[in-house]
Design an enzyme around this catalytic site. Structure first.
Site, PDB file in Angstrom:
ATOM      1  N   GLU A 299      53.220  35.993  44.566  1.00 50.51           N
ATOM      2  CA  GLU A 299      54.205  38.196  44.318  1.00 50.51           C
ATOM      3  C   GLU A 299      54.573  37.922  45.599  1.00 50.51           C
ATOM      4  OE1 GLU A 299      51.093  40.138  41.097  1.00 50.51           O
ATOM      5  OE2 GLU A 299      50.361  39.881  43.033  1.00 50.51           O
ATOM      6  N   ASP A 378      45.148  37.672  34.649  1.00 51.47           N
ATOM      7  CA  ASP A 378      44.794  39.158  35.996  1.00 51.47           C
ATOM      8  C   ASP A 378      44.848  40.513  35.093  1.00 51.47           C
ATOM      9  OD1 ASP A 378      45.654  41.122  37.870  1.00 51.47           O
ATOM     10  OD2 ASP A 378      48.077  41.277  37.684  1.00 51.47           O
ATOM     11  N   GLU A 406      42.857  49.065  36.099  1.00 50.07           N
ATOM     12  CA  GLU A 406      44.046  48.374  35.947  1.00 50.07           C
ATOM     13  C   GLU A 406      44.543  48.255  34.753  1.00 50.07           C
ATOM     14  OE1 GLU A 406      47.749  45.236  38.557  1.00 50.07           O
ATOM     15  OE2 GLU A 406      45.097  45.308  39.060  1.00 50.07           O
TER      16      GLU A 406
END
Length: 840
Positions: A299, A378, A406
């Site tokens: 990332e 993820d 998240e």
């Protein structure tokens, strides 16, 4: 079998903020007599900051609160009286002249013996003694006075939590307020909350915390911050919690006070020397630092691949610097390219971890642990087990979990996570056709590795509830339990947490157990199922639904949905080859659609919407049914919780009711967004006739508007009929009115509106000029919810308020008046006039 005393419910319940979590030490009110305890506590170590001394103080505090008995603390046992003796095995032997008769204890393990007049709490080390004290207090707090004698050892040496705290005080993916560690670029002056956090962690046997974001800032290594880390370590050390830090791989090339190189090549001698010097400096101030956590080449983060070095060479750079000090290097396996070409049907982000690491097994230093996310993408609502666990047989590994929700509702949706985690921990990878449970791999048992264990992203903040939600704390508690024993049972852990957090009332126990155990399946149903992933907005806040954001980008969380088909083909025979990363037995199961479980069919196979599942339903009909079922169940969370009024203190009752009410409304936003999107994309009708059919709704844009104007919402599925209304200017009050055409009766009146960041609009709804209710759109800017907020009219800001038992007659005139504030133009979506029992 544990035995618990019978308790009387006490009607008056004092308000609680949640700051004490499961360490409330609330008084027991037993219908049976409570056995007498020993008369004193013998702490075999009197050093103020030693965990054994802390254990004695904790025992004194806990017993006083739970049983109302004030026990003195001494450093020796009187001959005539029984005592609670706490200390290490060595301290016990030194004090009494003989060894305690205990089973073998491993590091951090403890022996608890309550069978005699003297209670023995003995640890293999100081930390183990503290853990044993918390174990004993947990029993007492739950009314468990069983006579027990047992040893408890950790399943693995590494039981860490990760905090994604930034130096400015913000927390990436944090939903419980600002950092308790940092502000304005430095470690905070007042570290009381850090000490309290260490106490919580110790009570669930967590032995280290990485205090800063994996997307690390090199300035953490400044002299001022190293001194701050020293103070932080000092604050947490009495509880046996070590401090670790995340590193920016490119730090040597950053402009730091004591180093400014032109390279961060891990094989460069200057870089090696630089990291060795930095590490030595840290250990001079923090001699027991746990180690480093590194995210590299992922990332956009720098890493060894910049210099064509391997990930193992990059990891070993830090491991070698840590080794003289006994430190551990946690190296994240979250390495992938975030600019993947979607037009390449062989491209697959899920392949990345194995592709990057499989050739490196055995090349890592022995103090390196590869930290592997439970699934290959993820933290999704359901993923298959990461196959990387099967590939690193000569490398220590740890599983990475996420307590902070998240992709899973961000603590605004109740999702009890251990049942999800257990799908991975209990999964058998069948390496070499032998039993290979993930929990046995990470604990080192399967491949005979010396290190290993668990790490969880937690992200507590300054909120009094720590995570922003009272019920979400069950995930932190259970994580600690699973890190110690990954074979533990999710429901049993949950019920221990309920007794410790809310007390022994059987109705409270039954209700919270029901809510929590239903929460993950419910969220999966209305957010994304059949292995399609959580259909949230991956390009923005990761909170509300946005299924179209999954595709047409380089992030690789694709659904490959078109007008006729959906799902990733990850087979070897025709797809990305991902299924072939598993050992043979597991690979064969996923390669064949007939043996792939329905709950992962769209993860592994690209199919028609009309493909029939093992259940007999088509994929598209399952989508419709699951999303409606999930939203329906979420509505019951509110009514179930309301049955606890008076049984839980008013503060925690009201705060939890607020969140469950929000979840009930937002689950309908999810349901409609996903069902409408795939209905529009596929053109296939819902056999139940529900999708797009809302007989009890009145669209705001169809009402008579004065000062309001229609607004096309994007993405279209975020609003009913793809349209909302907003005030014509930010200084204009808007009015929307309509004549009701429903039979006379009593209804619930629901209003869907948008609560945007940057303003607190207000609304009033009335019928025939009699006010039904008023509200303020301040959930976001006030921080009451804490989720990642949106500045748009979208499915993140969409929310719902309901006024119950409103008397309505045919021909009544309903008026909503909206007053804008800031950038928020008092936006509305629709109203719903709901008969009893009708969800929408």
């Amino acid at each position: 079998m544990l035995s618990f005393s019978l308790f009387l419910y006490v009607g008056s319940v004092a308000a609680e903020s949640g700051i004490d979590a499961w360490l409330r030490y609330a008084p027991l009110h037993s219908a049976n007599s409570i056995p007498s305890l020993p008369s004193r506590i013998v702490s075999l170590n009197t050093s103020v900051n030693d965990p054994v001394h802390i254990a004695g103080v904790e025992l004194q505090k806990g017993i006083s609160g739970i049983l109302g008995q004030n026990l003195s603390i001494t450093s020796h046992e009187a001959d005539s009286d029984s005592s609670i003796v706490v200390g290490t095995l060595i301290e016990y032997s030194n004090a009494y002249g003989h060894s305690a008769k205990t089973p073998s204890l491993e590091a951090d393990g403890f022996w608890l013996n309550t069978t005699g007049p003297t209670v023995q709490i003995l640890g293999q080390n100081e930390r183990g003694a503290l853990y044993g004290a918390f174990e004993y207090l947990s029993m007492l707090a739950q009314g468990n006075f069983s006579k027990v004698a047992y040893a408890s050892n950790p399943s693995a040496p590494v039981r860490w939590v990760n905090q994604w705290d930034n130096l400015d005080g913000s927390i990436e993916r944090g939903y419980g307020g600002p950092s308790i560690f940092f502000e304005n670029g430095l470690v905070v002056d007042n570290l009381d909350r850090a000490s309290e956090y260490a106490r919580l962690l110790a009570s669930i046997r967590i032995n280290a915390v990485v205090v800063n974001n994996v997307n690390a800032n090199a300035s953490l290594l400044s002299p001022a911050n190293l001194e701050g880390l020293g103070r932080l370590a000092d604050a947490m050390r009495p509880y046996g919690v070590q401090v670790g830090i995340s590193l920016n791989f490119a730090s040597p090339a950053a402009n730091l006070t004591y180093g400014n190189l032109t390279t961060f090549d891990p094989l460069d001698k200057g870089v090696i020397s630089w990291w060795s010097n930095v590490t030595d400096a840290i250990y001079r101030r923090v001699p027991d630092m746990a180690g480093y956590l590194v995210k590299a080449d992922s990332e956009g983060q720098p890493g060894p691949l910049t210099y064509n070095r391997t990930l193992a060479q990059g990891a070993n750079l830090f491991a070698n610097a840590l080794k003289p000090h006994g430190g551990i290097l946690m190296f994240r396996a979250f390495v992938y390219n975030d600019q993947i070409n979607e037009s390449d049907w062989k491209a697959d982000r899920a392949n990345a971890a194995v592709d990057f690491f499989k050739g490196l097994d055995g090349e890592f230093a022995d103090n390196v642990i590869v930290q592997i996310k439970y699934g290959p993408i993820d933290f999704q609502v359901r993923e298959p087990t990461s196959p990387l666990f099967a590939h690193l047989q000569n490398t220590s590994t740890a599983i990475e979990l996420e307590v902070t929700q998240e992709y899973l509702g961000q603590q605004c949706h109740l999702v009890y996570l251990p049942p999800l985690w257990k799908t991975v921990l209990d999964f058998d990878l069948r390496v070499d056709h032998k039993p290979s449970l993930v929990r046995d791999i990470i604990t080192g048992k399967r491949f005979n590795r010396p290190l290993g264990g668990s790490a969880a992203v937690v992200n507590v903040g300054t909120n009094q509830t720590w995570l922003g939600s009272h019920l979400s704390m069950s995930n932190l508690y259970a994580y600690g339990r699973l890190a110690w024993n990954p074979a533990d049972d999710p429901e049993a852990m949950l019920q221990d947490w309920i007794r410790l957090t809310f007390g022994p009332d059987p109705t409270v126990m039954k209700t919270i157990t029901s809510l929590s155990m239903a929460s993950w399946p419910t969220y999966e149903n209305y957010s994304g199922n059949l292995g399609i992933q959580t259909l949230t907005d991956i390009l923005y806040t990761h909170f509300g639904p946005n299924p179209q954001s999954q595709d047409n980008n380089g992030w690789g969380q694709w659904t490959r949905a078109d007008h006729k088909t959906i799902g990733m083909d990850r087979t070897v025979s025709n797809g990305t080859g991902y299924s072939g990363q598993y050992p043979a037995e597991v690979a064969a199961m996923y390669e064949n659609i007939s043996t792939t479980p329905d709950n992962l069919v769209l993860w592994f196979h690209h199919v028609n919407y009309t493909h029939k599942l093992h259940s007999g339903k088509t994929v598209i009909q399952h989508f419709y049914d699951a999303h409606y079922e999930g939203a329906d169940v979420a509505q019951t969370f509110v009514t179930q919780w309301e049955g606890l009024q008076g049984k839980i203190d008013e503060e925690r009752y009201n705060e939890t009711l607020f969140r469950l009410t929000f979840q009930a409304g937002h689950s309908i936003v999810w349901r409609d967004a996903i069902a409408n999107f795939y209905h529009n994309l596929s053109g296939i009708a819902d056999a139940g006739g529900r999708v797009g059919n809302h007989p009890w709704r009145i669209q705001a844009e169809s009402m008579t508007l004065d000062g309001y104007v229609p607004y096309a919402v994007s993405p279209f599925e975020a609003a009913s009929n793809a349209t909302g209304i907003v005030t014509s200017s930010n200084s204009t009050t808007g009015t929307a009115s309509t004549t009701l055409n429903f039979p006379n009766g009593t209804y619930d009146l629901a209003v869907n509106y948008f609560d945007m960041m940057g303003g607190n609009s207000s609304w009033t709804v009335s019928i025939n000029n009699h006010t039904v209710g008023s509200w303020l759109g301040d959930n976001v800017d006030s921080g009451r919810l804490g989720h990642a907020a949106s500045v748009y009219l979208d499915a993140h800001s969409a929310t719902r308020i309901t006024f119950r038992n409103v008397t309505i007659a045919k021909g009544d005139v309903l008026i909503i008046v909206g007053t804008p504030d800031g950038i928020e133009p008092a936006p509305l979506d629709y109203i719903a006039i709901l008969p009893k029992g009708v969800v929408d």
